[in-house]
Write an enzyme that holds these catalytic residues in place. Structure first.
Site, PDB file in Angstrom:
ATOM      1  N   LYS A 126      -8.637 140.559  10.840  1.00 50.70           N
ATOM      2  CA  LYS A 126      -8.163 141.702  11.638  1.00 50.70           C
ATOM      3  C   LYS A 126      -7.459 141.140  12.862  1.00 50.70           C
ATOM      4  O   LYS A 126      -7.765 140.032  13.299  1.00 50.70           O
ATOM      5  CB  LYS A 126      -9.355 142.563  12.092  1.00 50.70           C
ATOM      6  CG  LYS A 126      -8.974 143.967  12.490  1.00 50.70           C
ATOM      7  CD  LYS A 126      -8.948 144.880  11.284  1.00 50.70           C
ATOM      8  CE  LYS A 126      -8.401 146.240  11.590  1.00 50.70           C
ATOM      9  NZ  LYS A 126      -8.598 147.150  10.445  1.00 50.70           N
ATOM     10  N   ASP A 166      -3.093 149.594  11.289  1.00 58.38           N
ATOM     11  CA  ASP A 166      -4.363 150.187  11.716  1.00 58.38           C
ATOM     12  C   ASP A 166      -3.957 151.121  12.870  1.00 58.38           C
ATOM     13  O   ASP A 166      -2.788 151.530  12.948  1.00 58.38           O
ATOM     14  CB  ASP A 166      -5.362 149.100  12.173  1.00 58.38           C
ATOM     15  CG  ASP A 166      -6.794 149.635  12.308  1.00 58.38           C
ATOM     16  OD1 ASP A 166      -7.484 149.788  11.292  1.00 58.38           O
ATOM     17  OD2 ASP A 166      -7.224 149.931  13.440  1.00 58.38           O
TER      18      ASP A 166
HETATM   19  P1  NDP Z   1      -3.504 156.158  13.798  1.00 53.16           P
HETATM   20  O1  NDP Z   1      -3.042 155.372  14.963  1.00 53.16           O
HETATM   21  O2  NDP Z   1      -2.502 156.613  12.801  1.00 53.16           O
HETATM   22  O3  NDP Z   1      -4.333 157.421  14.269  1.00 53.16           O
HETATM   23  C1  NDP Z   1      -5.453 157.291  15.066  1.00 53.16           C
HETATM   24  C2  NDP Z   1      -5.969 158.673  15.413  1.00 53.16           C
HETATM   25  O4  NDP Z   1      -7.228 158.538  16.046  1.00 53.16           O
HETATM   26  C3  NDP Z   1      -5.074 159.393  16.402  1.00 53.16           C
HETATM   27  O5  NDP Z   1      -5.171 160.776  16.210  1.00 53.16           O
HETATM   28  C4  NDP Z   1      -5.673 158.964  17.737  1.00 53.16           C
HETATM   29  O6  NDP Z   1      -5.406 159.857  18.813  1.00 53.16           O
HETATM   30  C5  NDP Z   1      -7.152 158.975  17.405  1.00 53.16           C
HETATM   31  N1  NDP Z   1      -7.819 158.014  18.281  1.00 53.16           N
HETATM   32  C6  NDP Z   1      -7.571 156.701  18.404  1.00 53.16           C
HETATM   33  N2  NDP Z   1      -8.353 156.144  19.330  1.00 53.16           N
HETATM   34  C7  NDP Z   1      -9.105 157.147  19.809  1.00 53.16           C
HETATM   35  C8  NDP Z   1     -10.116 157.211  20.779  1.00 53.16           C
HETATM   36  N3  NDP Z   1     -10.500 156.126  21.466  1.00 53.16           N
HETATM   37  N4  NDP Z   1     -10.710 158.422  20.995  1.00 53.16           N
HETATM   38  C9  NDP Z   1     -10.316 159.529  20.316  1.00 53.16           C
HETATM   39  N5  NDP Z   1      -9.352 159.516  19.395  1.00 53.16           N
HETATM   40  C10 NDP Z   1      -8.761 158.347  19.130  1.00 53.16           C
HETATM   41  O7  NDP Z   1      -4.620 155.238  13.103  1.00 53.16           O
HETATM   42  P2  NDP Z   1      -5.218 155.345  11.632  1.00 53.16           P
HETATM   43  O8  NDP Z   1      -5.249 156.754  11.191  1.00 53.16           O
HETATM   44  O9  NDP Z   1      -4.548 154.330  10.798  1.00 53.16           O
HETATM   45  O10 NDP Z   1      -6.715 154.821  11.869  1.00 53.16           O
HETATM   46  C11 NDP Z   1      -7.803 155.692  12.133  1.00 53.16           C
HETATM   47  C12 NDP Z   1      -9.092 154.989  11.800  1.00 53.16           C
HETATM   48  O11 NDP Z   1      -9.109 154.633  10.414  1.00 53.16           O
HETATM   49  C13 NDP Z   1      -9.366 153.692  12.560  1.00 53.16           C
HETATM   50  O12 NDP Z   1     -10.753 153.560  12.754  1.00 53.16           O
HETATM   51  C14 NDP Z   1      -8.908 152.627  11.575  1.00 53.16           C
HETATM   52  O13 NDP Z   1      -9.521 151.388  11.820  1.00 53.16           O
HETATM   53  C15 NDP Z   1      -9.368 153.246  10.266  1.00 53.16           C
HETATM   54  N6  NDP Z   1      -8.731 152.757   9.046  1.00 53.16           N
HETATM   55  C16 NDP Z   1      -7.388 152.788   8.915  1.00 53.16           C
HETATM   56  C17 NDP Z   1      -6.808 152.351   7.740  1.00 53.16           C
HETATM   57  C18 NDP Z   1      -5.342 152.433   7.496  1.00 53.16           C
HETATM   58  O14 NDP Z   1      -4.935 152.116   6.385  1.00 53.16           O
HETATM   59  N7  NDP Z   1      -4.542 152.857   8.430  1.00 53.16           N
HETATM   60  C19 NDP Z   1      -7.631 151.808   6.632  1.00 53.16           C
HETATM   61  C20 NDP Z   1      -9.050 151.922   6.863  1.00 53.16           C
HETATM   62  C21 NDP Z   1      -9.564 152.366   8.042  1.00 53.16           C
HETATM   63  P3  NDP Z   1      -4.308 159.462  19.911  1.00 53.16           P
HETATM   64  O15 NDP Z   1      -3.000 159.580  19.222  1.00 53.16           O
HETATM   65  O16 NDP Z   1      -4.510 160.421  21.001  1.00 53.16           O
HETATM   66  O17 NDP Z   1      -4.620 158.037  20.319  1.00 53.16           O
HETATM   67  O1  2IT Z   2      -9.375 148.893   8.167  1.00 49.32           O
HETATM   68  C1  2IT Z   2      -8.615 148.728   7.198  1.00 49.32           C
HETATM   69  O2  2IT Z   2      -9.061 148.575   6.043  1.00 49.32           O
HETATM   70  C2  2IT Z   2      -7.173 148.732   7.415  1.00 49.32           C
HETATM   71  N1  2IT Z   2      -6.735 148.948   8.544  1.00 49.32           N
HETATM   72  C3  2IT Z   2      -6.226 148.455   6.290  1.00 49.32           C
HETATM   73  C4  2IT Z   2      -6.098 146.977   6.062  1.00 49.32           C
HETATM   74  C5  2IT Z   2      -5.061 146.567   5.067  1.00 49.32           C
HETATM   75  O3  2IT Z   2      -4.904 145.347   4.947  1.00 49.32           O
HETATM   76  O4  2IT Z   2      -4.435 147.391   4.411  1.00 49.32           O
END
Ligand code: NDP
Ligand code: 2IT
Length: 446
Positions: A126, A166
């Site tokens: 990561k 992420d």
């Molecule tokens: P994005 O940046 O696309 O979206 C994040 C969302 O979460 C936004 O709505 C953001 O609001 C909100 N957010 C972020 N930080 C905070 C905080 N401290 N408090 C409240 N709201 C918050 O990210 P993703 O959707 O990609 O990721 C979301 C989660 O999913 C994370 O935990 C990530 O690690 C996990 N994840 C993502 C994967 C992926 O493929 N993208 C895979 C597996 C897990 P704002 O815009 O106001 O910051």
């Molecule tokens: O937390 C996660 O699994 C991710 N942000 C996606 C990682 C990836 O390599 O697609």
């Protein structure tokens, strides 16, 4: 048993003081694994979990860039190369002002187990930066990404370490980083996943984490003779994972009541339907604005500032924003309002106390390493397509994703069945551990 666990955690604490998120992730895993390891001759006495808690390599570097006013900005870049026993390091990059070593180490640690669960050959890593893409122009984001990659490129490669997105890193950022990598190496390779489909990306990768989370929730419900059809769902977040979790809930006939961002949540009692979700995608992905703007178009909904959606009555809750966004008060609230299924779209969104509330009340609870593994799984499929120099259709990738989620569900059952409860957390921890531990043992003390 308890003594062994405590002394293990004390040792980890000593080496990683001031890293609360990392400690939390290790504790959650160790509580399931230490009792298991003690009973297994092949793992016992090999210090295997301690080895897994120590990153193989931690990179930290300066990222200088110039903003639109000509000011020189300084950020910090990181890559944690956690474990490469079953494949090259694989995992996302997070750009958010809260990013620090503790958060990235917890994410890298979780990634090792998650990637093992996908059944694909990927180690765990990561990275990211404390850079905040919010309120930055496209050119500023581009200059930052180019500067970040100018250092990172020497540490990664399609057979070494393959970053992805992420929080704060989506298609735009992956594009700028890929462009800079290609220029520096003079190579067009699959060094990043989450690429655009016209330049090596996989269909369904943007949807994969959200879809996978909902497939997993559906698998848990189906196993109990239930389904998402007609159920009410609360979702937190409005980013990549939340948007596609909402979309898949709608496909499966559920009613989505809430979405949120870091400023608050919207509650639409009539349900966020496909048109409304399209509008949220426009607000978030194109306008890059705040969720409260939803009310300008849909004034019947309500907006609750500075709060999370866990006070809203629902059948199913999908935390899809960030770590520790659902504490034990929220868990109690959800349970007393009748919620019976929680699947984590985010990484570690539920605190340890929240998880024990779910377990005590026998609520279906899926840890992120199982339920959100669809994203990295399709990243693995993107790597496979890049190696083949070929691309699969939407239907083919979606089918593979569904099957992978079913297999993860099955692995959780294999090791998580208890007398009158399925402990998905324990099932996920043990089955993913076995694969990594066996590979580490086979490869010797390295
Ligand atoms: P994005 O940046 O696309 O979206 C994040 C969302 O979460 C936004 O709505 C953001 O609001 C909100 N957010 C972020 N930080 C905070 C905080 N401290 N408090 C409240 N709201 C918050 O990210 P993703 O959707 O990609 O990721 C979301 C989660 O999913 C994370 O935990 C990530 O690690 C996990 N994840 C993502 C994967 C992926 O493929 N993208 C895979 C597996 C897990 P704002 O815009 O106001 O910051
Ligand atoms: O937390 C996660 O699994 C991710 N942000 C996606 C990682 C990836 O390599 O697609």
């Amino acid at each position: 048993m308890q003594k062994k666990l405590n002394s293990f955690l004390r040792e980890i604490e000593k080496r990683n003081s001031h890293e609360p998120e990392f400690m939390q992730a290790v504790k959650e895993v160790a509580e399931d694994l230490i009792p298991y390891i003690i009973k297994q001759d092949i793992y016992h006495g090999k210090n295997i979990l301690m080895r897994m808690c120590e990153p193989e390599r931690v990179l930290m570097f300066r990222v200088n860039w110039v903003d639109d006013n000509g000011e020189i900005r300084v950020n910090r870049g990181y890559r944690i190369e956690m474990n490469s026993a079953i494949g090259p390091y694989k995992g996302g990059l997070r750009f958010h002002p809260s990013v620090n070593l503790s958060i990235l180490k917890f994410l890298a640690f979780e990634q090792v187990f998650k990637n093992s669960l996908t059944t694909l050959p990927m180690g765990g890593g990561k990275g990211g930066s404390d850079f905040d893409p919010k309120n930055k122009s496209d050119s500023e984001v581009m200059r930052f990404c180019q500067s970040f990659m100018t250092e990172l490129f020497r540490h990664i490669g399609p057979n070494t370490d393959i970053p992805a997105g992420d929080i704060g890193v989506g298609g735009r950022e992956i594009g700028y980083m890929f462009g800079q990598y290609k220029r520096l190496k003079n190579e067009f390779t699959g060094v990043l996943t989450g690429k655009g489909v016209s330049w090596g990306g996989s269909l369904i990768r943007p949807e994969a984490t959200g879809y996978g989370t909902v497939y997993f929730a559906e698998d848990m419900l189906n196993y109990e003779g239930n389904s998402l059809k007609g159920k009410t769902v609360t979702i937190s977040g409005a980013g990549n994972v939340a948007q596609y979790a909402a979309e898949k809930c709608l496909h499966l006939g559920a009613k989505v009541l809430t979405m949120s961002d870091s400023n608050g949540f919207i509650f639409d009692k009539d349900g966020i339907n496909e048109d409304k979700l399209k509008h949220i995608m426009f607000l978030k992905n194109v306008k890059r604005s705040r969720i409260y703007e939803y009310l300008k178009k849909y004034p019947n909904a309500s907006y609750v500032k500075d709060k999370k959606p866990w006070s809203i009555k629902c059948d199913v809750a999908l935390p899809c924003a960030t770590q520790n966004e659902l504490d034990h008060f929220d868990a109690k609230n959800l349970i007393s309002n009748g919620c019976y299924c929680v699947a984590e779209g985010a990484n570690m969104p539920c605190t340890i106390k929240a998880i024990s509330e779910f377990k005590q009340n026998k609520i279906l609870y899926a840890p992120g390493k199982a339920s959100n593994a669809g994203g990295v799984a399709v990243s693995g499929l993107e790597m496979a397509q890049n190696s083949l120099r070929y691309s699969w259709s939407r239907e083919e990738v979606d089918e593979k994703l569904k099957q992978i989620m079913i297999n993860i569900h099955r692995s959780c059952l294999e090791f998580g069945k208890e007398k009158d409860y399925i402990n998905y957390g324990k099932g996920a921890n043990i089955s993913s551990f076995i694969k990594v531990a066996d590979a580490m043992l086979a490869q010797g003390v390295v």
